[in-house]
Design an enzyme around this catalytic site. Structure first.
Site, PDB file in Angstrom:
ATOM      1  N   THR A   1     -15.853  12.144  22.891  1.00 59.25           N
ATOM      2  CA  THR A   1     -15.414  11.958  21.497  1.00 59.25           C
ATOM      3  C   THR A   1     -14.092  11.197  21.459  1.00 59.25           C
ATOM      4  O   THR A   1     -13.824  10.445  20.532  1.00 59.25           O
ATOM      5  CB  THR A   1     -15.186  13.347  20.832  1.00 59.25           C
ATOM      6  OG1 THR A   1     -16.257  14.187  21.183  1.00 59.25           O
ATOM      7  CG2 THR A   1     -15.087  13.256  19.330  1.00 59.25           C
TER       8      THR A   1
ATOM      9  N   LYS B   1     -16.521  23.649  20.737  1.00 59.01           N
ATOM     10  CA  LYS B   1     -15.577  24.644  20.179  1.00 59.01           C
ATOM     11  C   LYS B   1     -15.305  24.385  18.700  1.00 59.01           C
ATOM     12  O   LYS B   1     -15.164  25.311  17.912  1.00 59.01           O
ATOM     13  CB  LYS B   1     -14.246  24.599  20.944  1.00 59.01           C
ATOM     14  CG  LYS B   1     -14.357  25.057  22.376  1.00 59.01           C
ATOM     15  CD  LYS B   1     -13.054  24.903  23.113  1.00 59.01           C
ATOM     16  CE  LYS B   1     -12.684  23.479  23.419  1.00 59.01           C
ATOM     17  NZ  LYS B   1     -13.540  22.781  24.375  1.00 59.01           N
TER      18      LYS B   1
ATOM     19  N   PRO C   1     -19.002   7.888  29.293  1.00 58.20           N
ATOM     20  CA  PRO C   1     -20.196   8.701  29.546  1.00 58.20           C
ATOM     21  C   PRO C   1     -19.789   9.947  30.326  1.00 58.20           C
ATOM     22  O   PRO C   1     -18.980   9.860  31.259  1.00 58.20           O
ATOM     23  CB  PRO C   1     -21.098   7.799  30.398  1.00 58.20           C
ATOM     24  CG  PRO C   1     -20.296   6.614  30.762  1.00 58.20           C
ATOM     25  CD  PRO C   1     -19.036   6.587  29.948  1.00 58.20           C
TER      26      PRO C   1
ATOM     27  N   THR D   1      -5.957  19.322  33.053  1.00 60.68           N
ATOM     28  CA  THR D   1      -5.003  18.852  32.061  1.00 60.68           C
ATOM     29  C   THR D   1      -3.658  19.526  32.349  1.00 60.68           C
ATOM     30  O   THR D   1      -3.535  20.295  33.317  1.00 60.68           O
ATOM     31  CB  THR D   1      -5.534  19.103  30.630  1.00 60.68           C
ATOM     32  OG1 THR D   1      -4.719  18.391  29.704  1.00 60.68           O
ATOM     33  CG2 THR D   1      -5.587  20.585  30.275  1.00 60.68           C
TER      34      THR D   1
ATOM     35  N   ASN E   1      -5.913  14.581  23.409  1.00 55.82           N
ATOM     36  CA  ASN E   1      -6.929  14.431  24.460  1.00 55.82           C
ATOM     37  C   ASN E   1      -8.203  15.160  24.025  1.00 55.82           C
ATOM     38  O   ASN E   1      -9.291  14.878  24.509  1.00 55.82           O
ATOM     39  CB  ASN E   1      -6.421  14.968  25.820  1.00 55.82           C
ATOM     40  CG  ASN E   1      -5.723  16.313  25.711  1.00 55.82           C
ATOM     41  OD1 ASN E   1      -5.470  16.818  24.619  1.00 55.82           O
ATOM     42  ND2 ASN E   1      -5.391  16.896  26.851  1.00 55.82           N
TER      43      ASN E   1
ATOM     44  N   ARG F   1      12.719  19.903  30.086  1.00 60.78           N
ATOM     45  CA  ARG F   1      13.697  20.158  29.013  1.00 60.78           C
ATOM     46  C   ARG F   1      14.368  18.888  28.500  1.00 60.78           C
ATOM     47  O   ARG F   1      15.496  18.913  28.010  1.00 60.78           O
ATOM     48  CB  ARG F   1      14.771  21.181  29.443  1.00 60.78           C
ATOM     49  CG  ARG F   1      14.458  22.636  29.143  1.00 60.78           C
ATOM     50  CD  ARG F   1      13.303  23.204  29.912  1.00 60.78           C
ATOM     51  NE  ARG F   1      13.300  22.966  31.327  1.00 60.78           N
ATOM     52  CZ  ARG F   1      14.040  23.607  32.222  1.00 60.78           C
ATOM     53  NH1 ARG F   1      14.864  24.546  31.858  1.00 60.78           N
ATOM     54  NH2 ARG F   1      13.916  23.343  33.495  1.00 60.78           N
TER      55      ARG F   1
ATOM     56  N   THR G   1     -12.633   9.262  24.273  1.00 56.89           N
ATOM     57  CA  THR G   1     -12.560   7.991  25.000  1.00 56.89           C
ATOM     58  C   THR G   1     -13.890   7.230  25.008  1.00 56.89           C
ATOM     59  O   THR G   1     -13.925   6.082  25.451  1.00 56.89           O
ATOM     60  CB  THR G   1     -12.148   8.243  26.469  1.00 56.89           C
ATOM     61  OG1 THR G   1     -13.098   9.157  27.036  1.00 56.89           O
ATOM     62  CG2 THR G   1     -10.761   8.824  26.569  1.00 56.89           C
TER      63      THR G   1
ATOM     64  N   ASP H   1     -15.661  20.016  25.843  1.00 60.12           N
ATOM     65  CA  ASP H   1     -16.782  19.424  25.105  1.00 60.12           C
ATOM     66  C   ASP H   1     -17.958  20.387  24.959  1.00 60.12           C
ATOM     67  O   ASP H   1     -19.108  19.970  24.901  1.00 60.12           O
ATOM     68  CB  ASP H   1     -17.254  18.111  25.771  1.00 60.12           C
ATOM     69  CG  ASP H   1     -16.085  17.195  26.066  1.00 60.12           C
ATOM     70  OD1 ASP H   1     -15.281  16.983  25.148  1.00 60.12           O
ATOM     71  OD2 ASP H   1     -15.960  16.729  27.211  1.00 60.12           O
TER      72      ASP H   1
ATOM     73  N   GLY I   1     -11.264  16.325  21.452  1.00 59.91           N
ATOM     74  CA  GLY I   1     -12.078  15.690  20.408  1.00 59.91           C
ATOM     75  C   GLY I   1     -13.044  16.729  19.893  1.00 59.91           C
ATOM     76  O   GLY I   1     -13.956  17.123  20.598  1.00 59.91           O
ATOM     77  N   HIS I   2     -12.800  17.210  18.697  1.00 57.01           N
ATOM     78  CA  HIS I   2     -13.656  18.268  18.148  1.00 57.01           C
ATOM     79  C   HIS I   2     -14.514  17.690  17.026  1.00 57.01           C
ATOM     80  O   HIS I   2     -13.997  17.084  16.093  1.00 57.01           O
ATOM     81  CB  HIS I   2     -12.799  19.430  17.628  1.00 57.01           C
ATOM     82  CG  HIS I   2     -12.110  20.167  18.736  1.00 57.01           C
ATOM     83  ND1 HIS I   2     -11.266  21.228  18.525  1.00 57.01           N
ATOM     84  CD2 HIS I   2     -12.144  19.989  20.071  1.00 57.01           C
ATOM     85  CE1 HIS I   2     -10.823  21.668  19.696  1.00 57.01           C
ATOM     86  NE2 HIS I   2     -11.335  20.924  20.639  1.00 57.01           N
ATOM     87  N   THR I   3     -15.810  17.906  17.148  1.00 61.47           N
ATOM     88  CA  THR I   3     -16.729  17.334  16.168  1.00 61.47           C
ATOM     89  C   THR I   3     -17.359  18.442  15.341  1.00 61.47           C
ATOM     90  O   THR I   3     -17.795  19.461  15.881  1.00 61.47           O
ATOM     91  CB  THR I   3     -17.841  16.538  16.897  1.00 61.47           C
ATOM     92  OG1 THR I   3     -17.214  15.630  17.780  1.00 61.47           O
ATOM     93  CG2 THR I   3     -18.724  15.781  15.920  1.00 61.47           C
TER      94      THR I   3
ATOM     95  N   GLN J   1      -9.753  21.754  25.233  1.00 59.63           N
ATOM     96  CA  GLN J   1     -10.092  21.650  26.659  1.00 59.63           C
ATOM     97  C   GLN J   1     -10.839  22.923  27.109  1.00 59.63           C
ATOM     98  O   GLN J   1     -11.547  23.506  26.302  1.00 59.63           O
ATOM     99  CB  GLN J   1      -8.861  21.368  27.527  1.00 59.63           C
ATOM    100  CG  GLN J   1      -8.317  19.965  27.363  1.00 59.63           C
ATOM    101  CD  GLN J   1      -7.377  19.829  26.188  1.00 59.63           C
ATOM    102  OE1 GLN J   1      -6.500  20.644  25.971  1.00 59.63           O
ATOM    103  NE2 GLN J   1      -7.538  18.789  25.408  1.00 59.63           N
TER     104      GLN J   1
HETATM  105  P1  IMP Z   1      -5.408  14.582  30.240  1.00 56.24           P
HETATM  106  O1  IMP Z   1      -5.503  15.881  29.525  1.00 56.24           O
HETATM  107  O2  IMP Z   1      -5.574  13.367  29.354  1.00 56.24           O
HETATM  108  O3  IMP Z   1      -4.197  14.493  31.123  1.00 56.24           O
HETATM  109  O4  IMP Z   1      -6.673  14.499  31.233  1.00 56.24           O
HETATM  110  C1  IMP Z   1      -6.816  15.363  32.356  1.00 56.24           C
HETATM  111  C2  IMP Z   1      -8.287  15.683  32.600  1.00 56.24           C
HETATM  112  O5  IMP Z   1      -8.751  16.537  31.555  1.00 56.24           O
HETATM  113  C3  IMP Z   1      -9.220  14.481  32.589  1.00 56.24           C
HETATM  114  O6  IMP Z   1     -10.274  14.738  33.494  1.00 56.24           O
HETATM  115  C4  IMP Z   1      -9.764  14.449  31.176  1.00 56.24           C
HETATM  116  O7  IMP Z   1     -11.020  13.802  31.091  1.00 56.24           O
HETATM  117  C5  IMP Z   1      -9.884  15.959  30.911  1.00 56.24           C
HETATM  118  N1  IMP Z   1      -9.807  16.321  29.490  1.00 56.24           N
HETATM  119  C6  IMP Z   1      -8.697  16.443  28.736  1.00 56.24           C
HETATM  120  N2  IMP Z   1      -9.009  16.824  27.492  1.00 56.24           N
HETATM  121  C7  IMP Z   1     -10.342  16.969  27.461  1.00 56.24           C
HETATM  122  C8  IMP Z   1     -11.254  17.379  26.445  1.00 56.24           C
HETATM  123  O8  IMP Z   1     -10.894  17.714  25.316  1.00 56.24           O
HETATM  124  N3  IMP Z   1     -12.577  17.406  26.810  1.00 56.24           N
HETATM  125  C9  IMP Z   1     -12.994  17.084  28.053  1.00 56.24           C
HETATM  126  N4  IMP Z   1     -12.171  16.693  29.035  1.00 56.24           N
HETATM  127  C10 IMP Z   1     -10.859  16.637  28.738  1.00 56.24           C
END
Ligand code: IMP
Length: 426
Positions: free
Chosen positions: A305, A19, A310, A245, A41, A146, A307, A16, A43-45, A230
């Site tokens: 973005t 990027k 906060p 992640t 996972n 696999r 979920t 966040d 979220g790019h704004t 990420q």
């Molecule tokens: P997952 O990638 O959904 O398995 O989440 C694993 C961890 O990475 C959690 O703490 C998520 O909140 C965090 N996470 C995954 N993708 C992002 C992202 O794009 N921005 C911020 N945190 C992320």
């Protein structure tokens, strides 16, 4: 001959950092932008004038019709999400056609049971990760095991159904061990198969073998950007395991996920915020669980973005950024939210850790045992309307130059507001 014109954009903190905005900005004169890691996972704004675009799977360049946007082999795709994103963009008048969007046929698919397993695992784990719940971890687990299902498997109904059945046999056993009553029968397999074939009807014009054109574009020396997702401290090997992640979002992971070798890289831009934030669980030495943290969250609009959660907020931690600079091989920094941090009269910055009664300036494996050592800098600046570095207030420049000196990497872009126009080049 190796033509070096590939730039990688990565996050240096816990995601966040902005990027998407940097990628979109840099793609102005690029031929191609590749999303290479993670899945929805991310979220790019991107904010351009009064238009705000939030993307989870599409590269941030999609709003530039002359740029080829690629979803590279390292990305895991939830086809329902991708179809929704493409259609939303098209409804908003953004051109998304097989000419400007290419999806690798090697991408692994997030299946509905991956989302079930993600939620169930979170429920039974002692160390809850706080995942995004999008099925990312179980999809990457199947990939490594696999038994994963890839986009290329959608070309044959027979093959797809047999792969779904095989994968479900294994997943069903895992779920039984976890003592859930979730049961996937033959009808479920068939329904998933039919749904995925329907998504494929929409996605297939975009699907291709990215090896058929990426090398040619790179070899011609055209500007290419790999958009990371990420960030460094969510990296499965180099982040704060297990609160990470399931992939490698660092620059080398971005190269793996796009299929481009390291010698083609001209620059690696590390994106950071002038403070820190984190969603989900895990250590966070400079976290502020007080009014100052709440104020950073409100001023910086720090809500996820993807979920809407906060974000946890705190002061800038330069020890982390320095570690990220090395592991990612950064050549330049982009510092975002410089306007936000300037609203504080005094700004703390972590410059070392007290780690088991020793002063250290590296990131240890057990980050939870680190207590931040701060230096305080003068804030209280206003950057509104400024678009040149030398017009920035002296305290702002001092702050940025202190970051450069500590990390030993030049600051090349400075974000002083959410709009793309509020980017200063140094
Ligand atoms: P997952 O990638 O959904 O398995 O989440 C694993 C961890 O990475 C959690 O703490 C998520 O909140 C965090 N996470 C995954 N993708 C992002 C992202 O794009 N921005 C911020 N945190 C992320």
């Amino acid at each position: 001959m190796v033509m070096e014109n590939v730039y990688v954009v990565v996050g240096t903190q816990w995601g966040d950092e902005g990027k998407g905005r940097v990628t979109h900005y840099l793609s102005n004169d690029a031929k191609m932008v590749i999303r290479a890691t993670g899945g929805n996972n991310a979220g790019h704004t991107v904010i351009v004038g009064s238009d705000k675009f939030a993307m989870h799977l599409l590269p941030s360049s999609i709003i530039r019709k002359d740029v080829i946007s690629v979803i590279g082999p390292g990305v895991v795709i939830d086809p329902e999400v991708l179809v929704g994103e493409i259609q939303t963009m098209q409804k908003r008048g953004v051109q998304v056609s097989p000419d400007n969007l290419k999806i690798s046929n090697r991408c692994h698919l997030i299946m509905p049971w991956h989302k079930d397993i993600d939620a169930i695992l979170e429920g039974v784990k002692t160390n809850k990760i706080g995942t995004t719940g999008r099925g990312i971890g179980p999809c990457f687990s199947e990939k490594a095991q696999r038994t994963g299902i890839r986009i290329i498997d959608l070309f044959s109904e027979e093959l797809l159904l047999s792969k779904i059945k095989e994968s479900l046999k294994i997943s069903q056993n895992l779920l039984s061990l976890l003592a859930t009553d979730r049961y996937y029968d033959a009808r479920y397999s068939w329904n998933v198969c039919q749904n995925y074939l329907e998504y494929f009807n929409i996605l297939s014009p975009f699907v291709c073998d990215t090896n058929s054109f990426i090398p040619e574009i790179v070899d011609r020396g055209e500007k290419v950007i790999i958009e990371g997702a990420q960030a460094m401290y969510l990296d499965i090997d180099h982040g704060n395991y297990p609160y990470v992640t399931s992939s490698n979002p660092i620059s080398s992971g971005a190269l793996v996920g796009s299929g481009i070798g390291p010698t083609y890289v001209r620059g690696v831009i590390g994106v950071m915020k002038a403070y820190s934030s984190r969603v989900g669980e895990g250590p966070f030495p400079t976290e502020l669980r007080d009014e100052t943290g709440d104020r950073i969250r409100e001023l910086g609009h720090e809500y996820g973005t993807t979920t809407g959660r906060p974000r946890r907020c705190g002061w800038l931690d330069l020890v982390l950024i320095k570690g990220a600079a090395f592991t990612n091989g950064l050549t330049g920094l982009c510092v975002n939210h410089v306007d936000t941090i300037g609203k504080f009269d005094e700004i703390n910055v972590c410059v070392a850790y007290n780690y088991k009664n020793q002063i250290i300036t590296y990131v240890p494996t057990d980050l939870e045992n680190c207590k931040p050592i701060y230096k305080t800098y003068k804030g209280g600046w206003n950057t509104q309307g400024i678009n040149q570095y030398d017009q920035l207030p002296l305290d702002t420049r001092d702050y940025l130059e202190m970051i450069e000196e500590y990390v030993d990497i030049p600051v090349v872009y400075i974000g002083v507001g959410p709009d793309e126009k509020e980017t200063i080049i140094k």
